[in-house]
Scaffold this motif. Structure first.
Motif: not given
Length: 128
Positions: A3-6, A22, A96-97, A119-120
């Protein structure tokens, strides 16, 4: 699974700088080549920068449009960064990552279809 979050996007004047982050969750982070992509309204998603999988030694790659201005990096805390300097209005996009499973350390492939996790996105707006 990853899971990726920027984070780190925002509004900046032309010539300014931003640093995107990220945060990755999941195992085997070192087995993933990581990339940054961006998508502007009405345009296709495009490659910005990538950094290879590996333990301590990495290879990075950049789109011609950002060479000399952007720098990608990663650390052992499952973080990937994109330092953006000398920003231009044409850099405005959602960034985006992405993670590409690359256990044999093939390296960066600048094609969004290669990447397995995304990511989102975080909005970057550069004003003139």
């Amino acid at each position: 699974q990853v899971q990726l979050v920027e984070s780190g996007g925002g509004l900046v004047q032309a010539g300014g700088s931003l640093r995107l982050s990220c945060t990755a969750s999941g195992r085997a982070f070192s087995s993933y080549t990581m990339g940054w992509f961006r998508q502007a309204p009405g345009k296709e998603r495009e490659f910005v920068a990538g950094i290879s999988s590996g333990r301590t030694v990495y290879a990075d790659s950049y789109a011609d449009s950002v060479k000399g201005r952007f720098a990608i990096s990663r650390d052992n805390n499952k973080m990937v960064y994109l330092q953006m300097n000398s920003l231009k209005p044409e850099d405005t996009a959602v960034y985006y990552c992405a993670a590409d499973f690359d256990p044999f350390y093939r390296g960066v492939i600048p094609d969004s279809s290669e990447y397995d996790y995304w990511g989102q996105g975080t909005q970057v707006t550069v004003s003139s």
